[in-house]
Write a protein that holds these residues in place. Structure first.
Motif, PDB file in Angstrom:
ATOM      1  N   ASN A 176       7.909 -10.388  -6.030  1.00 27.59           N
ATOM      2  CA  ASN A 176       8.030  -8.976  -5.653  1.00 27.59           C
ATOM      3  C   ASN A 176       8.641  -8.106  -6.736  1.00 27.59           C
ATOM      4  O   ASN A 176       8.188  -6.983  -6.981  1.00 27.59           O
ATOM      5  CB  ASN A 176       8.848  -8.847  -4.364  1.00 27.59           C
ATOM      6  CG  ASN A 176       7.992  -9.064  -3.125  1.00 27.59           C
ATOM      7  OD1 ASN A 176       6.765  -9.021  -3.200  1.00 27.59           O
ATOM      8  ND2 ASN A 176       8.626  -9.309  -1.991  1.00 27.59           N
ATOM      9  N   PHE A 187      -0.925 -12.584   3.641  1.00 28.16           N
ATOM     10  CA  PHE A 187      -1.241 -11.260   3.102  1.00 28.16           C
ATOM     11  C   PHE A 187       0.040 -10.462   2.872  1.00 28.16           C
ATOM     12  O   PHE A 187       0.453  -9.672   3.724  1.00 28.16           O
ATOM     13  CB  PHE A 187      -2.171 -10.508   4.060  1.00 28.16           C
ATOM     14  CG  PHE A 187      -3.510 -11.154   4.227  1.00 28.16           C
ATOM     15  CD1 PHE A 187      -4.576 -10.818   3.394  1.00 28.16           C
ATOM     16  CD2 PHE A 187      -3.719 -12.104   5.222  1.00 28.16           C
ATOM     17  CE1 PHE A 187      -5.815 -11.413   3.547  1.00 28.16           C
ATOM     18  CE2 PHE A 187      -4.954 -12.711   5.377  1.00 28.16           C
ATOM     19  CZ  PHE A 187      -6.011 -12.364   4.538  1.00 28.16           C
ATOM     20  N   PRO A 188       0.715 -10.687   1.723  1.00 33.23           N
ATOM     21  CA  PRO A 188       1.962  -9.953   1.453  1.00 33.23           C
ATOM     22  C   PRO A 188       1.695  -8.466   1.244  1.00 33.23           C
ATOM     23  O   PRO A 188       0.938  -8.068   0.353  1.00 33.23           O
ATOM     24  CB  PRO A 188       2.486 -10.605   0.172  1.00 33.23           C
ATOM     25  CG  PRO A 188       1.308 -11.278  -0.451  1.00 33.23           C
ATOM     26  CD  PRO A 188       0.392 -11.649   0.656  1.00 33.23           C
ATOM     27  N   GLU A 189       2.310  -7.648   2.066  1.00 29.96           N
ATOM     28  CA  GLU A 189       1.993  -6.221   2.085  1.00 29.96           C
ATOM     29  C   GLU A 189       2.340  -5.520   0.772  1.00 29.96           C
ATOM     30  O   GLU A 189       1.572  -4.696   0.275  1.00 29.96           O
ATOM     31  CB  GLU A 189       2.733  -5.546   3.250  1.00 29.96           C
ATOM     32  CG  GLU A 189       2.311  -4.107   3.474  1.00 29.96           C
ATOM     33  CD  GLU A 189       2.871  -3.541   4.769  1.00 29.96           C
ATOM     34  OE1 GLU A 189       2.863  -2.301   4.922  1.00 29.96           O
ATOM     35  OE2 GLU A 189       3.318  -4.333   5.622  1.00 29.96           O
ATOM     36  N   ASP A 190       3.495  -5.863   0.176  1.00 29.27           N
ATOM     37  CA  ASP A 190       3.894  -5.208  -1.079  1.00 29.27           C
ATOM     38  C   ASP A 190       2.885  -5.486  -2.189  1.00 29.27           C
ATOM     39  O   ASP A 190       2.539  -4.591  -2.969  1.00 29.27           O
ATOM     40  CB  ASP A 190       5.275  -5.702  -1.514  1.00 29.27           C
ATOM     41  CG  ASP A 190       6.386  -5.160  -0.625  1.00 29.27           C
ATOM     42  OD1 ASP A 190       6.134  -4.171   0.095  1.00 29.27           O
ATOM     43  OD2 ASP A 190       7.490  -5.725  -0.639  1.00 29.27           O
ATOM     44  N   LEU A 203      -0.331  -6.244  -1.846  1.00 27.73           N
ATOM     45  CA  LEU A 203      -1.610  -5.583  -1.568  1.00 27.73           C
ATOM     46  C   LEU A 203      -1.524  -4.078  -1.815  1.00 27.73           C
ATOM     47  O   LEU A 203      -2.469  -3.469  -2.333  1.00 27.73           O
ATOM     48  CB  LEU A 203      -2.026  -5.870  -0.128  1.00 27.73           C
ATOM     49  CG  LEU A 203      -2.304  -7.366   0.169  1.00 27.73           C
ATOM     50  CD1 LEU A 203      -2.589  -7.574   1.639  1.00 27.73           C
ATOM     51  CD2 LEU A 203      -3.468  -7.868  -0.679  1.00 27.73           C
ATOM     52  N   LYS A 204      -0.404  -3.467  -1.462  1.00 20.89           N
ATOM     53  CA  LYS A 204      -0.243  -2.036  -1.726  1.00 20.89           C
ATOM     54  C   LYS A 204      -0.221  -1.762  -3.224  1.00 20.89           C
ATOM     55  O   LYS A 204      -0.706  -0.724  -3.693  1.00 20.89           O
ATOM     56  CB  LYS A 204       1.050  -1.526  -1.075  1.00 20.89           C
ATOM     57  CG  LYS A 204       0.955  -1.400   0.433  1.00 20.89           C
ATOM     58  CD  LYS A 204       2.257  -0.844   1.009  1.00 20.89           C
ATOM     59  CE  LYS A 204       2.144  -0.642   2.512  1.00 20.89           C
ATOM     60  NZ  LYS A 204       3.416  -0.142   3.101  1.00 20.89           N
ATOM     61  N   VAL A 260      -9.017  -8.614   3.101  1.00 24.05           N
ATOM     62  CA  VAL A 260      -8.030  -7.670   3.631  1.00 24.05           C
ATOM     63  C   VAL A 260      -8.668  -6.775   4.694  1.00 24.05           C
ATOM     64  O   VAL A 260      -8.070  -6.517   5.747  1.00 24.05           O
ATOM     65  CB  VAL A 260      -7.425  -6.828   2.488  1.00 24.05           C
ATOM     66  CG1 VAL A 260      -6.516  -5.736   3.050  1.00 24.05           C
ATOM     67  CG2 VAL A 260      -6.651  -7.710   1.519  1.00 24.05           C
ATOM     68  N   CYS A 313      -6.840  -7.969   7.859  1.00 27.15           N
ATOM     69  CA  CYS A 313      -5.683  -7.071   7.971  1.00 27.15           C
ATOM     70  C   CYS A 313      -6.143  -5.621   8.088  1.00 27.15           C
ATOM     71  O   CYS A 313      -5.785  -4.774   7.237  1.00 27.15           O
ATOM     72  CB  CYS A 313      -4.768  -7.230   6.761  1.00 27.15           C
ATOM     73  SG  CYS A 313      -4.022  -8.836   6.599  1.00 27.15           S
ATOM     74  N   GLU A 328      -5.111  -3.362   9.831  1.00 26.26           N
ATOM     75  CA  GLU A 328      -3.985  -2.442  10.025  1.00 26.26           C
ATOM     76  C   GLU A 328      -3.461  -1.874   8.707  1.00 26.26           C
ATOM     77  O   GLU A 328      -2.793  -0.830   8.702  1.00 26.26           O
ATOM     78  CB  GLU A 328      -2.846  -3.149  10.778  1.00 26.26           C
ATOM     79  CG  GLU A 328      -2.128  -4.252  10.018  1.00 26.26           C
ATOM     80  CD  GLU A 328      -2.852  -5.597  10.057  1.00 26.26           C
ATOM     81  OE1 GLU A 328      -2.283  -6.591   9.567  1.00 26.26           O
ATOM     82  OE2 GLU A 328      -3.988  -5.633  10.596  1.00 26.26           O
ATOM     83  N   LEU A 329      -3.765  -2.527   7.577  1.00 29.41           N
ATOM     84  CA  LEU A 329      -3.334  -2.017   6.269  1.00 29.41           C
ATOM     85  C   LEU A 329      -4.200  -0.858   5.798  1.00 29.41           C
ATOM     86  O   LEU A 329      -3.855  -0.179   4.829  1.00 29.41           O
ATOM     87  CB  LEU A 329      -3.348  -3.143   5.226  1.00 29.41           C
ATOM     88  CG  LEU A 329      -2.369  -4.293   5.457  1.00 29.41           C
ATOM     89  CD1 LEU A 329      -2.484  -5.319   4.335  1.00 29.41           C
ATOM     90  CD2 LEU A 329      -0.939  -3.793   5.559  1.00 29.41           C
TER      91      LEU A 329
END
Length: 788
Positions: free
Chosen positions: A544, A568-571, A573-574, A611, A615, A617-618
């Motif tokens: 991270n 699926f780590p959100e940080d 992917l963003k 994704v 996912c 929701e992302l």
């Protein structure tokens, strides 16, 4: 020179060239314009030279050389000058009176003129230095160690004594320049524990160094290369020094840095980008082969197309002037540039005798459009086998397999010799594996194994050997072992569990640059360790804080590997799915080899798809429609034998070809071997128009919105995807479905398909050896109550 008093006018007339009394000889030497003036002073004053003056003379002579370009240097002429020889002779008498600094400076200067190590003056200076060793300060000791290294005394008792002094005084050393020199000099003699202490001390001192000290950073890279350790914290810091000072780097410096990065398997997109711009500014030294070869090797693999063309044209003109080593350097660079020159390869092969040369040349020859293994290549290869290390053996096997598969014109005798050579390569490979007595020694062998040789001949013995040394896996080697497992397709749960355990326990000692290599075997082999949540959580947490440092291509592979494992780590992917990141990725793709660039683009598409499906929701948009349309329109594909059998039988089971749709694309562009639709009464529904020649794929079905929508099904009808899974879909040692096949099944089910997977080992089993049993199998899978 001593000042003379009461000198008569007659004296001055008798000696018109005598130095002015108001100037010392040292000042006069320092004011000389060239070597001849220095030699003139030596000739007229050699009878009265002091230890300080001989030291100054050597220093001034070397400073003149440092100021010259490669073409201007005249080291040999200076070394053979009569007054240089006189200076060496005079110096011997002054050694006992020299200060420590003067003693070592004289030794260093003499070595720069390539004076032989057995010269009496060098022997006398080294002997005196040994006597004074304990009293040398750290700077003098570092220069002395460099002089010993120049004489290839890496394993001498004297170098061992220097290593002992450094070990005892390490915590008191405050000068990273001196420490970096010593680290390189003693790198062949240090233990793993001492190595860690040196790296820790270097890290601590790095922040105290002027950021413009490129030579210190380069020496640290050289040390890491020597000890074969990619210590990422120091690599990163050195890389930043090079990036900040790229405008001051010359051709040779950039070439050395890129070569060291390659040895350490360290990839810096940022440095390559700035180095490419700097190299384009430098003039091409086409009149000097040695300089041009360095430029070709450094710039060629990362240059833009127009510069590459110019480089290739010039190197061909110089090809006849290249030495053996220069030719090998050029061929290595041409391989990275995906280019070949058959004339250069064949000429060098006939003259080469060392294993490394033969390996490189045979590899390059096998990559030509129409490879042909002649008697010369066979003979040269067989002769060097006992001397080959594992990397060279592995390269030769890959080349030989390529020849056997592609060279259909060879005679029966040549084909027999090829197979005989392959057996001998297997023999020497197994022999080297069996000689390993520790994990470090085993890794030195395994890291070079690749291709079919690993999968067909060495995989089981390699895994067994790794399991034998499993307790030696720790933070320092865990990424290397994981990387090797990724290439094997062999699911060893004890090894993977050990890797996961080491990561969880020692994550603070593992650098984020290693995380991709660690996760990869779990992703490829579709394996969740017992500590799944702790393991993946530790890996993500480790990365991270480095999301802005990791290069774009690495992040793409990392994100896809985690997505394969439903992580699926959100940080992460963003960070990836934004305009700034994609622009950086495009810049990187421009300088990568076409094959790697294509892989990264395809993995980005697959990650984007994963994704969007898993996912939603992302709210990451799908932006690969055009890419997929180009990708899947390139090749219509061919059904293999088993797929053709299944296609014909599905037509019979379902009532005709119009009820089965082969080689179709799902929404989001998953390829589906066969598709059919059943209504709510389990009755097959026909496709509107469908005509396919067996063995051929009908290409892409649907319009540009294929990724989003399929024709609407009748109420309660179901769409079925039938997939034939060949041997590549499973681990090599057990019938365990690999990661990409498992992910595809998940995605198709999310899209509304019922997925029927037909494994090769069931389809080809004795229980299904007749057409009737296979028809019953398909009928049961499609219409029966039990669903896969």
């Amino acid at each position: 020179m001593f000042r003379l008093r009461g000198v008569s006018l007659l004296s001055w007339r008798a000696f018109p060239f005598r130095p002015f009394s108001c100037e010392s000889l040292i000042v006069q030497m320092q004011n000389c314009a060239d070597e001849e003036q220095v030699f003139d002073l030596i000739e007229r004053n050699k009878a009265t030279l002091s230890e300080q003056q001989v030291g100054c003379a050597f220093n001034v002579l070397w400073q003149f050389q440092k100021q010259k370009t490669i073409l201007e240097k005249n080291v040999e002429r200076v070394r053979n000058h009569p007054q240089f020889l006189s200076l060496c002779s005079v110096t011997t008498d002054h050694i006992p009176a020299m200060s420590d600094v003067t003693l070592v400076d004289v030794l260093y200067s003499i070595k720069q003129f390539a004076v032989e190590s057995h010269h009496p003056l060098i022997e006398a200076l080294v002997t005196e230095g040994w006597r004074r060793l304990e009293r040398f300060d750290i700077n003098v000791l570092s220069i002395f160690s460099t002089c010993l290294a120049d004489q290839h005394l890496y394993f001498s008792p004297l170098m061992g004594k220097i290593a002992d002094i450094v070990n005892r005084k390490l915590e008191a050393i405050q000068d990273l320049r001196a420490l970096s020199v010593l680290m390189v000099s003693i790198s062949s003699l240090i233990s793993p524990c001492f190595q860690e202490r040196l790296l820790t001390r270097a890290e601590l001192l790095f922040d105290t160094v002027d950021s413009s000290k490129v030579n210190i950073a380069r020496r640290i890279l050289l040390f890491l290369r020597n000890v074969k350790h990619s210590h990422y914290p120091l690599l990163e810091r050195c890389n930043q020094v090079f990036i900040r000072n790229v405008s001051h780097l010359d051709l040779e410096s950039i070439s050395r840095i890129l070569s060291l990065y390659q040895s350490l398997q360290f990839h810096s997109f940022e440095f390559i980008e700035v180095a490419r711009g700097r190299l384009a500014e430098l003039s091409l030294p086409s009149d000097h082969p040695e300089s041009f070869v360095r430029l070709f090797a450094a710039l060629g693999p990362v240059a833009r197309p127009e510069i590459r063309k110019q480089l290739k044209s010039t190197i061909l003109l110089l090809s006849e002037e290249l030495s053996s080593q220069q030719a090998l350097t050029v061929l290595g660079a041409m391989e990275d540039m995906e280019s070949r020159d058959s004339h250069l390869i064949k000429n060098r092969l006939e003259a080469s005798v060392t294993p490394s040369e033969v390996s490189v040349l045979v590899s390059a020859l096998s990559m030509l459009p129409y490879p042909h293994l002649n008697e010369t290549a066979l003979s040269r290869t067989e002769t060097v086998l006992p001397q080959c290390d594992f990397r060279e053996l592995s390269d030769l096997v890959v080349c030989l397999m390529r020849w056997i598969q592609n060279d259909h014109l060879c005679s029966a005798s040549t084909a027999g010799k090829q197979l005989d050579l392959l057996q001998k390569l297997d023999h020497w490979g197994h022999r080297r594996l069996q000689q390993s007595t520790s994990l470090d020694l085993l890794w030195e062998e395994l890291k070079s194994v690749k291709g079919e040789w690993l999968h067909e001949s060495l995989v089981e013995e390699s895994i067994t050997a790794l399991q034998r040394f499993m307790d030696e896996i720790d933070h320092s080697n865990v990424a290397k072992i994981a990387s090797f497992l990724s290439k094997t397709n062999y699911l060893s749960t004890p090894l993977l569990d050990r890797i996961a355990s080491v990561v969880v326990e020692q994550i603070k000692k593992i650098h984020p640059f290693s995380v991709l290599a660690i996760i990869l075997p779990f992703s490829i082999l579709n394996y969740d360790p017992p500590q799944k949540d702790e393991f993946f959580g530790a890996c993500v947490q480790c990365c991270n804080s480095y999301l802005g440092t990791l290069d774009p291509g690495t992040l793409v592979f990392l994100g896809f590997s985690m997505a394969t494992l439903e992580y699926f780590p959100e940080d992460l992917l963003k960070k990836m799915f934004n305009i700034e990141f994609l622009a950086r990725l495009d810049s990187q793709l421009e300088i990568l080899p076409s094959s790697l660039s294509a892989r990264i683009q395809f993995r980005l598409m697959e990650l984007n798809r994963a994704v969007c499906l898993e996912c939603p929701e992302l709210q990451v948009p799908w932006f690969h429609d055009r890419f997929c349309q180009r990708q899947f329109n390139k090749d219509t594909g061919v059904m293999n034998g088993a797929q053709q059998q299944i296609y014909k039988m599905l037509a019979e089971v379902l009532g005709g070809h119009r009820y089965v749709k082969p080689s179709t694309l799902s929404p989001y562009y998953h390829t589906v071997d066969f598709e059919c639709i059943l209504d709510k009464r389990k009755k097959p529904l026909p496709y509107e128009s469908h005509s396919v020649t067996p063995g051929k794929s009908p290409g892409v079905h649907g319009d540009s919105n294929t990724s989003r929508a399929e024709p609407r099904l009748p109420p309660e009808a179901e769409r079925i995807a039938i997939e034939f899974l060949d041997v590549r879909a499973f681990c090599s040692n057990i019938l365990h479905l690999k990661g990409k096949s498992a992910m595809k099944k998940r995605h198709l089910e999310i899209l509304g398909y019922r997925v029927i997977q037909v494994p090769y080992f069931e389809w080809n089993s004795m229980a299904m050896s007749t057409k009737d049993t296979r028809m019953d199998y398909l009928r049961e899978q499609i219409f029966g109550a039990g669903r896969s």
